[in-house]
Motif scaffolding. Structure first.
Motif, PDB file in Angstrom:
ATOM      1  N   ASN A  45       0.794  -1.420  -0.011  1.00  0.00           N
ATOM      2  CA  ASN A  45       0.040   0.100  -0.056  1.00  0.00           C
ATOM      3  C   ASN A  45       0.936   1.423  -0.076  1.00  0.00           C
ATOM      4  N   ILE A  46       2.125   1.374   0.686  1.00  0.00           N
ATOM      5  CA  ILE A  46       3.147   2.327   0.648  1.00  0.00           C
ATOM      6  C   ILE A  46       3.298   2.610  -1.076  1.00  0.00           C
ATOM      7  N   LEU A  47       3.946   1.716  -1.487  1.00  0.00           N
ATOM      8  CA  LEU A  47       4.261   1.765  -3.116  1.00  0.00           C
ATOM      9  C   LEU A  47       3.114   2.140  -3.716  1.00  0.00           C
ATOM     10  N   ALA A  48       1.875   1.442  -3.626  1.00  0.00           N
ATOM     11  CA  ALA A  48       0.857   1.892  -4.621  1.00  0.00           C
ATOM     12  C   ALA A  48       0.330   3.444  -4.238  1.00  0.00           C
ATOM     13  N   ALA A  49       0.773   3.658  -2.897  1.00  0.00           N
ATOM     14  CA  ALA A  49       0.151   5.256  -2.786  1.00  0.00           C
ATOM     15  C   ALA A  49       1.192   6.271  -3.390  1.00  0.00           C
ATOM     16  N   VAL A  50       2.535   6.192  -3.031  1.00  0.00           N
ATOM     17  CA  VAL A  50       3.593   6.746  -3.392  1.00  0.00           C
ATOM     18  C   VAL A  50       3.611   6.880  -5.171  1.00  0.00           C
ATOM     19  N   ASP A  51       3.286   5.872  -5.716  1.00  0.00           N
ATOM     20  CA  ASP A  51       3.173   5.823  -7.279  1.00  0.00           C
ATOM     21  C   ASP A  51       1.852   6.229  -7.697  1.00  0.00           C
TER      22      ASP A  51
END
Lengths: 198, 198
Positions: A45-51
């Motif tokens: 979820n961190i990666l999805a949000a940052v992207d």
């Protein structure tokens, strides 16, 4: 005692989170190892949000679209009000009051020359363009009453005055809960000087 | 006001961290968006740690090897002591005292039938095997003096007695800082009943 390199790296990178010191980071790291499914989900979820999350091209608030829902709303545009806040969390707080139906501009910070935060870092060039082009009739300053907040409010108010736009600032005075004797003297002073006739 | 779906998912998954409520999770999420490099590094380190760190096959502590450094140490094995703790953080605390040179067994929890935590969840079958096979002469109980901690200590002490191994429990008494008048009566009671001749 040393931890293993992977654990050390995890503890170190958890320190980026606000309010997380060395001890909390250790506790968090062990907690994540114990709950590996939740940990993997968090990482995903961190990666999805940052992207996937970007700044709105109009108000700089976080959004998944090029222009956020609030800036897209015709009703909000029609209100002719622009509220300048320091952080996306302030937008949330103001929306929760239900007292405001205009648009926002999110500075994501406050002027602080000592930390290298000047007008460019706060997107004030973008704000200046909007003040000249759009149908803003009132600019509402909703930065906090700290030194940086007041300095930023003053700077932005000068920009708005140069564009002949009415500028207002949120009222300062007594908060709606708490004993009078517990209120700090600066707040009480503001409450006196800003008193209203009944 | 609703956040975007990706932001909602991030806020929700941050709640897995200990001591993180809805407000802190929001602050953390915005902080991660602001510092996207640190956020990506955190995500990467979570995944690497979850994949690369496992439980030591002897003591159940977290390690990157099949058997951890402490369990591999011949000096520690020679000491003939096994200290039973509830969590990997307890190992760290004990190591920092410099008072102990034996091995550990990490329960990763305490007996709590109401939460469904029984002997199997704490790896007590693994502990039983070690008590029968290995050269442990003294088993040191270092669980906390809570209800669950005492129950677990009792259960483990019976296992050790069945294997004819000496069992000790960490001393209870006055902590080394703080006024006597500020100590709770249970602790003071333990300090009295455990008093030593000078």
């Amino acid at each position: 005692m040393k931890f293993s390199p992977l654990l050390d790296a995890l503890i170190e990178s958890l320190r980026i989170l606000p309010g997380v010191g060395p001890k909390s980071a250790q506790r968090m790291a062990f907690m994540l190892l114990e709950h590996s499914n939740g940990a993997k989900k968090l990482a995903k979820n961190i990666l999805a949000a940052v992207d996937g999350i970007q700044s709105c091209s109009q108000c700089r608030n976080y959004t998944q679209q090029p222009v956020c829902d609030i800036c897209q709303s015709e009703i909000r545009k029609y209100a002719g009000q622009l509220c300048v806040v320091a952080s996306p969390l302030d937008v949330l707080s103001i929306e929760q009051t239900g007292h405001y139906q205009g648009r926002y501009f999110v500075l994501k910070g406050l002027l602080s020359p000592i930390d290298g935060i000047g007008p460019d870092e706060l997107g004030l060039d973008l704000l200046a363009k909007q003040l000249q082009q759009s149908s803003v009739r009132e600019l509402i300053l909703a930065t906090s009453p700290s030194v940086e907040g007041e300095a930023t409010a003053y700077y932005v108010s000068e920009m708005a005055k140069a564009a002949s736009i009415e500028v207002t600032r949120l009222a300062q005075g007594l908060p709606s809960s708490g004993e009078l004797s517990a209120i700090d003297s600066r707040t009480l002073g503001h409450a006196f000087s800003g008193r209203k006739q009944l």
